[in-house]
Design an enzyme around this catalytic site. Structure first.
Site, PDB file in Angstrom:
ATOM      1  CE  LYS A  44      11.132  -2.855  -6.531  1.00 47.78           C
ATOM      2  NZ  LYS A  44      11.830  -3.874  -7.091  1.00 47.78           N
ATOM      3  CG  ASN A  74       0.945   1.821   3.712  1.00 44.69           C
ATOM      4  OD1 ASN A  74      -0.030   2.139   2.991  1.00 44.69           O
ATOM      5  ND2 ASN A  74       1.939   2.356   3.211  1.00 44.69           N
ATOM      6  N   GLY A  75       0.140  -1.698   6.335  1.00 45.53           N
ATOM      7  CA  GLY A  75       0.454  -2.663   7.342  1.00 45.53           C
ATOM      8  C   GLY A  75      -0.972  -3.369   7.794  1.00 45.53           C
ATOM      9  CB  CYS A  87      -0.794   0.020   1.233  1.00 44.56           C
ATOM     10  SG  CYS A  87      -1.905  -1.481   1.397  1.00 44.56           S
ATOM     11  CD  GLU A 107       9.831 -11.875 -10.202  1.00 45.91           C
ATOM     12  OE1 GLU A 107       9.252 -11.700  -9.039  1.00 45.91           O
ATOM     13  OE2 GLU A 107      11.189 -11.653 -10.373  1.00 45.91           O
ATOM     14  NE  ARG A 161       5.958   1.837  -2.009  1.00 44.30           N
ATOM     15  CZ  ARG A 161       6.273   1.291  -0.808  1.00 44.30           C
ATOM     16  NH1 ARG A 161       5.468   0.428  -0.360  1.00 44.30           N
ATOM     17  NH2 ARG A 161       7.596   1.633  -0.308  1.00 44.30           N
ATOM     18  CG  HIS A 174      20.262 -37.532  -7.711  1.00 43.44           C
ATOM     19  ND1 HIS A 174      20.846 -38.906  -7.448  1.00 43.44           N
ATOM     20  CD2 HIS A 174      21.577 -36.859  -8.137  1.00 43.44           C
ATOM     21  CE1 HIS A 174      22.079 -38.754  -7.518  1.00 43.44           C
ATOM     22  NE2 HIS A 174      22.508 -37.587  -7.791  1.00 43.44           N
ATOM     23  CD  GLU A 215      16.941 -13.014  -9.372  1.00 43.91           C
ATOM     24  OE1 GLU A 215      16.445 -13.723  -8.456  1.00 43.91           O
ATOM     25  OE2 GLU A 215      16.711 -12.155  -9.912  1.00 43.91           O
ATOM     26  CE  LYS A 270      13.675 -11.275 -11.454  1.00 42.54           C
ATOM     27  NZ  LYS A 270      14.353 -10.885 -10.172  1.00 42.54           N
ATOM     28  CD1 TRP A 297      -1.744  -5.143  -4.059  1.00 44.56           C
ATOM     29  CD2 TRP A 297      -0.808  -6.370  -2.408  1.00 44.56           C
ATOM     30  NE1 TRP A 297      -0.947  -6.383  -4.611  1.00 44.56           N
ATOM     31  CE2 TRP A 297      -0.720  -6.885  -3.291  1.00 44.56           C
ATOM     32  CE3 TRP A 297      -0.610  -7.052  -0.931  1.00 44.56           C
ATOM     33  CZ2 TRP A 297      -0.291  -8.493  -3.477  1.00 44.56           C
ATOM     34  CZ3 TRP A 297      -0.179  -7.892  -1.178  1.00 44.56           C
ATOM     35  CH2 TRP A 297       0.049  -9.061  -2.087  1.00 44.56           C
TER      36      TRP A 297
END
Ligand code: F6R
Length: 604
Positions: free
Chosen positions: A599, A100-101, A2, A488, A27, A504, A481, A485, A74
């Protein structure tokens, strides 16, 4: 996640707040809202599900005022809707809160307030705060807010307006960022400097348990108990223009292409040729202490965790200190053994990721020494750590991290070199690594020039439903990584495995419809890696190799310039950022704001 933005001064507040909200769009959010103090002192609110554009279209013609707060939400408690969007007000519409939170005891507080006759308009946890503030009998708004906060458990960054206390915004922080922007006869507040830098670069970052009162020409900070705290404004280095797209179609593309410059910045002023080492001013770790470290434990989430994995490898190779990386969220919940000889390193782009911050706080509580490897200056993790180093990647706006990953790995290379040179790394090896580091920016430019070929490859592989990424030792975190990438940003399922583990289990997945991306550096494991390619080819698997030389068994090879073996992982991930980008583009994805992601994850 948020976003909050607030303003008090002389200017027309609504356009300023809307522009601030747009700066916070990156965000990720699902609804937005604004409240201003109207001409006759009344609170005027507009909210809308959807993007800031939607909110803007609902603002009435006459919506003038010089004080206001706004929010992008959000959803956590209650679905995205007009009603659940912030600000939230009390029944008399005198108090407005943006938050926010997450308030952990919201349902308990709701039940108590409902039993006492309060009628709730929304399903949010935030609304309880508006009612608690409105019900407080304290004389000042500051006291009403701190009284309300005493009943609350959880995390918050809040901004509050009260009709009966005009000319002020009261803000408070516990776990979610709150930054004050100090202007000339005007004050700003935001959850992220991105919303402020177009207007002022003088900022004060609130600490946990701190509150502030903003008036047009003055601000003061204090604890929730009311004792005054000192707040010295600092200057934000980042320019407002760094938040613009600068001619690129997406922030992700812009940020991938900023990497040569960003790496140059993290190296600047730090190399000491005379002693073949580097100076990291903020480490707060003298040579004797550095020599006495017995283990290093690196903690981060997502991409930062992967950067930490490469960092751990670099530390082991260059400093010969046992090191490993672990997701901060896992570490926190497994009641880890905290050892006095272990140095803990928290890694974070935003410096606000809740799981990392909570791990740092737990470690500090147990007396451990914690360093931060962080991008955002003055962020919570940077402040909480005993020392550390900034990664100087500049603002990263795209939800998907690229340039910060690369710069974080380079920052780890600097840390590893520093630790190595106070221990057993020779001058010759120190010089070799320094020369390697200096070659990085030009080599990154070289890689970025291959974009047209990578774009073609991305198109060729974009029909895959799933992809396997493999690498060995230094190449394995690169594979992890790269797989993150791809998944997502393109939503193609991708899985990373150590190449040595193929036999294996994962070999069972290989068929012509399951391509493998293989990281094949020219190092002592080259032949072993080639054997893995043979195994895949024998099962008719398609192979895309990222390598220093053409790979015969691969269907396609992306060639990357060779650096020192230890530094090769820094370069090998970059073409795969472009690969993920162009795959997502070919599939028409929302590149800067992938679905379901935000974000800076400031909640658990
Ligand atoms: C992936 C990504 C996330 C973040 C993670 C940690 O591209 O950006 O996985 O790396 O949420 O965020 P920071 O680094 O801000 O702690």
């Amino acid at each position: 996640m948020c976003g909050i933005v607030g303003y008090i001064g002389k200017r027309d507040v609504a356009p300023l707040l809307l522009e601030g909200l747009q700066r916070l769009e990156y965000r990720g959010y699902d609804s937005a809202g604004i409240v201003i103090t109207g001409k006759s002192g009344e609170l005027r609110t507009v909210k809308a599900k959807g993007r800031v554009r939607e909110l803007e279209s609902r603002i009435p013609k006459r919506f003038a005022g010089t004080t206001g707060i706004a929010h992008t939400r959000w959803a956590t408690h209650g679905a995205p809707s007009d009603v659940n969007a912030h600000p939230h007000l009390d029944a008399e519409e005198k108090v407005a809160v943006v938050h926010n939170g997450i308030i952990d005891n919201a349902s308990e507080l709701r039940a108590r307030l409902s039993a006492e006759g309060t009628v709730f308009a929304s399903e949010t946890d935030t609304e309880v705060l508006a009612h608690l503030i409105a019900r407080s009998a304290a004389e000042t708004l500051e006291k009403k807010v701190s009284e309300a906060l005493r009943s609350v458990e959880g995390t918050y960054g809040i901004a509050v307006l009260h009709q009966d206390f005009p000319g002020r915004i009261v803000v408070a922080r516990n776990g979610s960022p709150v930054v004050l922007g100090i202007g000339e006869k005007e004050m700003f507040v935001a959850s992220d400097v991105a919303a402020l830098v177009a207007h002022t670069r003088q900022v004060v970052t609130l600490g946990d348990g701190e509150m502030a009162t903003l008036k047009a020409d003055d601000f003061r900070t204090y604890t929730t108990e009311g004792s005054q705290t000192t707040a010295t404004p600092t200057t934000v280095e980042w320019e407002a223009e760094s938040y613009d797209m600068g001619g690129h179609d997406t922030y992700m593309h812009k940020e991938i292409f900023e990497q040569a410059e960003a790496v140059d910045r993290v190296l600047r002023g730090r190399i000491d040729d005379r002693f073949a080492t580097v100076h990291l001013g903020g480490l707060n770790l003298d040579a004797r202490e550095a020599r006495s470290v017995r283990r290093i434990k690196i903690l981060g989430c997502g991409t930062s965790y992967h950067a930490g994995q490469i960092g751990a490898g670099l530390i082991e190779e260059l400093a010969r200190i046992p090191a490993d990386a672990e997701p901060a969220s896992e570490f926190r919940y497994r009641n880890p053994v905290v050892d006095p000889d272990t140095l803990y390193v928290a890694v974070s782009q935003s410096g606000e990721t809740y799981d990392v911050l909570a791990a740092v706080q737990e470690l500090k509580r147990k007396g451990a020494r914690v360093l931060g490897v962080v991008n955002v200056v003055g962020s919570a993790i940077a402040r909480e750590a005993d020392g550390g180093t900034y990664v100087h990647a500049g603002p990263e706006v795209c939800v998907v991290s690229t340039k910060c990953f690369t710069n974080t790995v380079v920052a780890f290379a600097l840390l590893a070199l520093h630790l190595g040179r106070v221990r057993d790394l020779s001058v010759t090896d120190g010089k070799r690594i320094i020369e390697g580091l200096r070659r990085l920016p030009a080599q990154i430019e070289e890689i970025l020039k291959t974009e047209p070929e990578i774009k073609q490859l991305a198109k060729a592989y974009a029909d895959a439903r799933s992809m396997l990424f493999i690498g060995r030792v230094r190449g394995y975190p690169v594979a992890r990584e790269a797989s993150l990438k791809l998944k997502e940003v393109s939503y193609i399922h991708a899985e990373a495995y150590p190449a040595s583990e193929l036999k294996h289990g994962p070999l069972a997945l290989i068929d012509p419809s399951m391509p493998t991306v293989a990281i094949i550096p020219d190092d002592d494991l080259l032949e072993k890696n080639r054997a893995a390619l043979e195994e895949i080819k024998a099962r008719s698997g398609r192979i895309l190799a990222v390598a220093h030389q053409e790979q015969e068994k691969a269907d396609h090879t992306i060639l990357v310039p060779k650096n020192e073996d230890e530094l090769d992982p820094i370069l090998m991930g970059i073409p795969l950022q472009l690969f993920a980008y162009h795959t997502a583009l070919a599939l028409g994805r929302d590149i800067d704001k992938p679905r379901n992601l935000a974000k800076s994850v400031t909640v658990e």
